[in-house]
Design a protein around this motif. Structure first.
Motif, PDB file in Angstrom:
ATOM      1  N   ARG A 173     122.446 -52.255  13.220  1.00 19.41           N
ATOM      2  CA  ARG A 173     121.931 -51.363  12.177  1.00 19.41           C
ATOM      3  C   ARG A 173     121.499 -52.132  10.933  1.00 19.41           C
ATOM      4  O   ARG A 173     120.634 -51.674  10.196  1.00 19.41           O
ATOM      5  CB  ARG A 173     122.997 -50.348  11.789  1.00 19.41           C
ATOM      6  CG  ARG A 173     123.277 -49.286  12.834  1.00 19.41           C
ATOM      7  CD  ARG A 173     124.383 -48.349  12.371  1.00 19.41           C
ATOM      8  NE  ARG A 173     124.693 -47.332  13.368  1.00 19.41           N
ATOM      9  CZ  ARG A 173     125.718 -46.499  13.290  1.00 19.41           C
ATOM     10  NH1 ARG A 173     126.541 -46.569  12.243  1.00 19.41           N
ATOM     11  NH2 ARG A 173     125.935 -45.603  14.234  1.00 19.41           N
ATOM     12  N   THR A 174     122.126 -53.278  10.677  1.00 19.27           N
ATOM     13  CA  THR A 174     121.908 -53.967   9.406  1.00 19.27           C
ATOM     14  C   THR A 174     121.028 -55.212   9.522  1.00 19.27           C
ATOM     15  O   THR A 174     120.172 -55.437   8.673  1.00 19.27           O
ATOM     16  CB  THR A 174     123.253 -54.386   8.786  1.00 19.27           C
ATOM     17  OG1 THR A 174     123.966 -55.231   9.719  1.00 19.27           O
ATOM     18  CG2 THR A 174     124.108 -53.163   8.469  1.00 19.27           C
ATOM     19  N   ASP A 175     121.209 -55.998  10.575  1.00 24.66           N
ATOM     20  CA  ASP A 175     120.538 -57.294  10.679  1.00 24.66           C
ATOM     21  C   ASP A 175     119.438 -57.329  11.730  1.00 24.66           C
ATOM     22  O   ASP A 175     118.597 -58.221  11.701  1.00 24.66           O
ATOM     23  CB  ASP A 175     121.557 -58.393  11.017  1.00 24.66           C
ATOM     24  CG  ASP A 175     122.462 -58.726   9.843  1.00 24.66           C
ATOM     25  OD1 ASP A 175     122.817 -57.791   9.096  1.00 24.66           O
ATOM     26  OD2 ASP A 175     122.829 -59.893   9.672  1.00 24.66           O
ATOM     27  N   PHE A 176     119.466 -56.394  12.666  1.00 27.77           N
ATOM     28  CA  PHE A 176     118.514 -56.406  13.774  1.00 27.77           C
ATOM     29  C   PHE A 176     117.620 -55.172  13.716  1.00 27.77           C
ATOM     30  O   PHE A 176     118.062 -54.083  13.360  1.00 27.77           O
ATOM     31  CB  PHE A 176     119.238 -56.405  15.126  1.00 27.77           C
ATOM     32  CG  PHE A 176     120.090 -57.631  15.394  1.00 27.77           C
ATOM     33  CD1 PHE A 176     119.937 -58.788  14.650  1.00 27.77           C
ATOM     34  CD2 PHE A 176     121.032 -57.609  16.395  1.00 27.77           C
ATOM     35  CE1 PHE A 176     120.721 -59.910  14.896  1.00 27.77           C
ATOM     36  CE2 PHE A 176     121.823 -58.722  16.664  1.00 27.77           C
ATOM     37  CZ  PHE A 176     121.670 -59.869  15.908  1.00 27.77           C
ATOM     38  N   GLY A 177     116.350 -55.355  14.085  1.00 27.90           N
ATOM     39  CA  GLY A 177     115.417 -54.246  14.238  1.00 27.90           C
ATOM     40  C   GLY A 177     114.876 -54.249  15.658  1.00 27.90           C
ATOM     41  O   GLY A 177     114.841 -55.296  16.315  1.00 27.90           O
ATOM     42  N   PHE A 178     114.426 -53.083  16.136  1.00 24.79           N
ATOM     43  CA  PHE A 178     114.004 -52.949  17.530  1.00 24.79           C
ATOM     44  C   PHE A 178     112.690 -52.173  17.613  1.00 24.79           C
ATOM     45  O   PHE A 178     112.517 -51.145  16.964  1.00 24.79           O
ATOM     46  CB  PHE A 178     115.066 -52.225  18.353  1.00 24.79           C
ATOM     47  CG  PHE A 178     116.377 -52.965  18.434  1.00 24.79           C
ATOM     48  CD1 PHE A 178     116.623 -53.862  19.457  1.00 24.79           C
ATOM     49  CD2 PHE A 178     117.350 -52.784  17.461  1.00 24.79           C
ATOM     50  CE1 PHE A 178     117.823 -54.548  19.520  1.00 24.79           C
ATOM     51  CE2 PHE A 178     118.551 -53.477  17.514  1.00 24.79           C
ATOM     52  CZ  PHE A 178     118.786 -54.363  18.549  1.00 24.79           C
ATOM     53  N   VAL A 179     111.784 -52.680  18.476  1.00 21.04           N
ATOM     54  CA  VAL A 179     110.548 -51.975  18.814  1.00 21.04           C
ATOM     55  C   VAL A 179     110.459 -51.958  20.334  1.00 21.04           C
ATOM     56  O   VAL A 179     110.549 -53.011  20.975  1.00 21.04           O
ATOM     57  CB  VAL A 179     109.309 -52.673  18.226  1.00 21.04           C
ATOM     58  CG1 VAL A 179     108.047 -51.892  18.594  1.00 21.04           C
ATOM     59  CG2 VAL A 179     109.422 -52.804  16.714  1.00 21.04           C
ATOM     60  N   PHE A 180     110.275 -50.765  20.914  1.00 24.92           N
ATOM     61  CA  PHE A 180     110.240 -50.621  22.364  1.00 24.92           C
ATOM     62  C   PHE A 180     108.844 -50.218  22.815  1.00 24.92           C
ATOM     63  O   PHE A 180     108.009 -49.776  22.029  1.00 24.92           O
ATOM     64  CB  PHE A 180     111.250 -49.571  22.825  1.00 24.92           C
ATOM     65  CG  PHE A 180     112.655 -49.857  22.378  1.00 24.92           C
ATOM     66  CD1 PHE A 180     113.449 -50.751  23.070  1.00 24.92           C
ATOM     67  CD2 PHE A 180     113.180 -49.232  21.248  1.00 24.92           C
ATOM     68  CE1 PHE A 180     114.735 -51.021  22.659  1.00 24.92           C
ATOM     69  CE2 PHE A 180     114.468 -49.493  20.830  1.00 24.92           C
ATOM     70  CZ  PHE A 180     115.253 -50.398  21.544  1.00 24.92           C
ATOM     71  N   GLN A 181     108.595 -50.353  24.140  1.00 25.84           N
ATOM     72  CA  GLN A 181     107.276 -50.050  24.685  1.00 25.84           C
ATOM     73  C   GLN A 181     106.854 -48.620  24.383  1.00 25.84           C
ATOM     74  O   GLN A 181     105.719 -48.373  23.983  1.00 25.84           O
ATOM     75  CB  GLN A 181     107.266 -50.290  26.192  1.00 25.84           C
ATOM     76  CG  GLN A 181     105.934 -49.925  26.856  1.00 25.84           C
ATOM     77  CD  GLN A 181     105.911 -50.290  28.328  1.00 25.84           C
ATOM     78  OE1 GLN A 181     106.554 -51.230  28.764  1.00 25.84           O
ATOM     79  NE2 GLN A 181     105.146 -49.542  29.109  1.00 25.84           N
ATOM     80  N   SER A 182     107.770 -47.669  24.546  1.00 21.75           N
ATOM     81  CA  SER A 182     107.418 -46.261  24.357  1.00 21.75           C
ATOM     82  C   SER A 182     107.688 -45.764  22.946  1.00 21.75           C
ATOM     83  O   SER A 182     107.537 -44.590  22.669  1.00 21.75           O
ATOM     84  CB  SER A 182     108.210 -45.401  25.352  1.00 21.75           C
ATOM     85  OG  SER A 182     109.600 -45.555  25.144  1.00 21.75           O
ATOM     86  N   GLY A 183     108.102 -46.657  22.048  1.00 18.50           N
ATOM     87  CA  GLY A 183     108.361 -46.270  20.668  1.00 18.50           C
ATOM     88  C   GLY A 183     109.753 -45.710  20.445  1.00 18.50           C
ATOM     89  O   GLY A 183     110.407 -46.001  19.466  1.00 18.50           O
ATOM     90  N   HIS A 184     110.207 -44.830  21.369  1.00 18.76           N
ATOM     91  CA  HIS A 184     111.524 -44.202  21.254  1.00 18.76           C
ATOM     92  C   HIS A 184     111.687 -43.447  19.938  1.00 18.76           C
ATOM     93  O   HIS A 184     112.758 -43.418  19.346  1.00 18.76           O
ATOM     94  CB  HIS A 184     112.646 -45.246  21.393  1.00 18.76           C
ATOM     95  CG  HIS A 184     112.842 -45.720  22.791  1.00 18.76           C
ATOM     96  ND1 HIS A 184     113.954 -46.398  23.201  1.00 18.76           N
ATOM     97  CD2 HIS A 184     112.054 -45.618  23.897  1.00 18.76           C
ATOM     98  CE1 HIS A 184     113.854 -46.707  24.495  1.00 18.76           C
ATOM     99  NE2 HIS A 184     112.709 -46.241  24.920  1.00 18.76           N
ATOM    100  N   LEU A 185     110.593 -42.827  19.481  1.00 15.73           N
ATOM    101  CA  LEU A 185     110.679 -41.973  18.301  1.00 15.73           C
ATOM    102  C   LEU A 185     111.248 -40.620  18.704  1.00 15.73           C
ATOM    103  O   LEU A 185     111.023 -40.139  19.823  1.00 15.73           O
ATOM    104  CB  LEU A 185     109.292 -41.797  17.679  1.00 15.73           C
ATOM    105  CG  LEU A 185     108.574 -43.070  17.234  1.00 15.73           C
ATOM    106  CD1 LEU A 185     107.179 -42.722  16.720  1.00 15.73           C
ATOM    107  CD2 LEU A 185     109.370 -43.827  16.187  1.00 15.73           C
ATOM    108  N   LEU A 186     111.978 -39.974  17.792  1.00 13.05           N
ATOM    109  CA  LEU A 186     112.533 -38.649  18.069  1.00 13.05           C
ATOM    110  C   LEU A 186     111.443 -37.599  17.859  1.00 13.05           C
ATOM    111  O   LEU A 186     110.917 -37.459  16.748  1.00 13.05           O
ATOM    112  CB  LEU A 186     113.721 -38.378  17.154  1.00 13.05           C
ATOM    113  CG  LEU A 186     114.920 -39.318  17.358  1.00 13.05           C
ATOM    114  CD1 LEU A 186     116.055 -38.945  16.403  1.00 13.05           C
ATOM    115  CD2 LEU A 186     115.411 -39.283  18.794  1.00 13.05           C
ATOM    116  N   PRO A 187     111.078 -36.854  18.895  1.00 15.56           N
ATOM    117  CA  PRO A 187     109.917 -35.963  18.806  1.00 15.56           C
ATOM    118  C   PRO A 187     110.072 -34.830  17.813  1.00 15.56           C
ATOM    119  O   PRO A 187     109.074 -34.308  17.303  1.00 15.56           O
ATOM    120  CB  PRO A 187     109.771 -35.429  20.239  1.00 15.56           C
ATOM    121  CG  PRO A 187     111.129 -35.582  20.844  1.00 15.56           C
ATOM    122  CD  PRO A 187     111.711 -36.811  20.228  1.00 15.56           C
TER     123      PRO A 187
END
Length: 243
Positions: free
Chosen positions: A97-111
């Motif tokens: 939550r604090t030091d790492f960020g993540f980007v995935f192929q499908s975005g994984h955004l909450l619709p």
């Protein structure tokens, strides 16, 4: 094999870079063939690294071990001198939550959430008040070419716009490293190049390292270094300082 006994204990071998992995072996339960068979990797601050290889070579396993999502069967991963295994599950969750960020192929955004709240969500989960979190999130929209899109839900965004919202979400907590798993895999070539340009620019602005898993040589060319895996081993490590 060294294991630190507290999050403050530092072994000299852990300090060669921001993110250090040594002799990583990962065998999944119910299998006999390791997904990784002794990988060493050091990533320095601000470096952009593409991890490539055929399907089944261990790319995603390596990314998940580096990010503390998985724990190795043997070997270790250290982030800024801290052995991730010493942090425990709760400590690794906080680190993500604090030091790492993540980007995935499908975005994984909450619709069900508008773009601004999708971006602010990591801050709110970390205890930042909603108003402060959304104010911080809003600052990231103009640099990513997302002006006027804060209120749109993911279903109202193009694929490229959704991935740029995902980049904003990954960067909102000022991470030290961003992990991207096939971030352009669902996009056409032109849109994928645009997304990679934004991703690299935001990482440089934040002085964050970037680790990208990809099958795409064009994506790898955006990075300053390409690490190639085959059968769970590093078979090539190419650094190109002019990228």
């Amino acid at each position: 094999m060294f294991r630190s006994t507290s999050s403050t204990a530092v072994d000299p071998r852990l300090t060669g870079g921001d993110l250090v992995a040594a002799d990583l072996v990962k065998t999944y339960p119910g299998t006999t063939t390791p997904a990784l068979r002794g990988v060493d990797l050091t990533i320095t601050a601000g470096e952009s690294v593409a991890v490539m290889g055929p399907s089944g070579s261990g790319k995603t396993t390596l990314l998940h071990l580096l990010a503390g999502v998985l724990t190795p069967t043997s070997g270790w991963v250290a982030w800024r001198g801290r052995d991730l295994a010493s942090l425990g599950d709760a400590g690794r969750t906080r680190l993500r939550r604090t030091d790492f960020g993540f980007v995935f192929q499908s975005g994984h955004l909450l619709p069900e959430l508008p773009a601004i709240e999708n971006v602010a969500l990591p801050l709110m989960l970390a205890g930042v008040p909603r108003r402060a979190a959304t104010a911080r999130a809003a600052e990231l929209f103009p640099p990513l070419g997302l002006d006027g899109l804060t209120g749109r839900r993911p279903g109202e965004l193009s694929g490229g716009q959704a991935q740029r919202v995902a980049i904003a979400r990954a960067m909102v907590g000022d991470p030290g490293v961003v992990f991207a798993d096939e971030p352009t895999g669902a996009l056409d070539q032109a849109t994928g190049s645009e997304v990679m340009e934004h991703l690299l620019r935001r990482c440089r602005t934040a002085h964050a390292s970037l680790v990208v898993v990809t099958h795409d040589e064009l994506v790898a060319r955006w990075c300053s270094r390409t690490v190639r895996l085959r059968d769970g081993l590093v078979v090539a490590d190419d650094r190109v300082s002019s990228r």
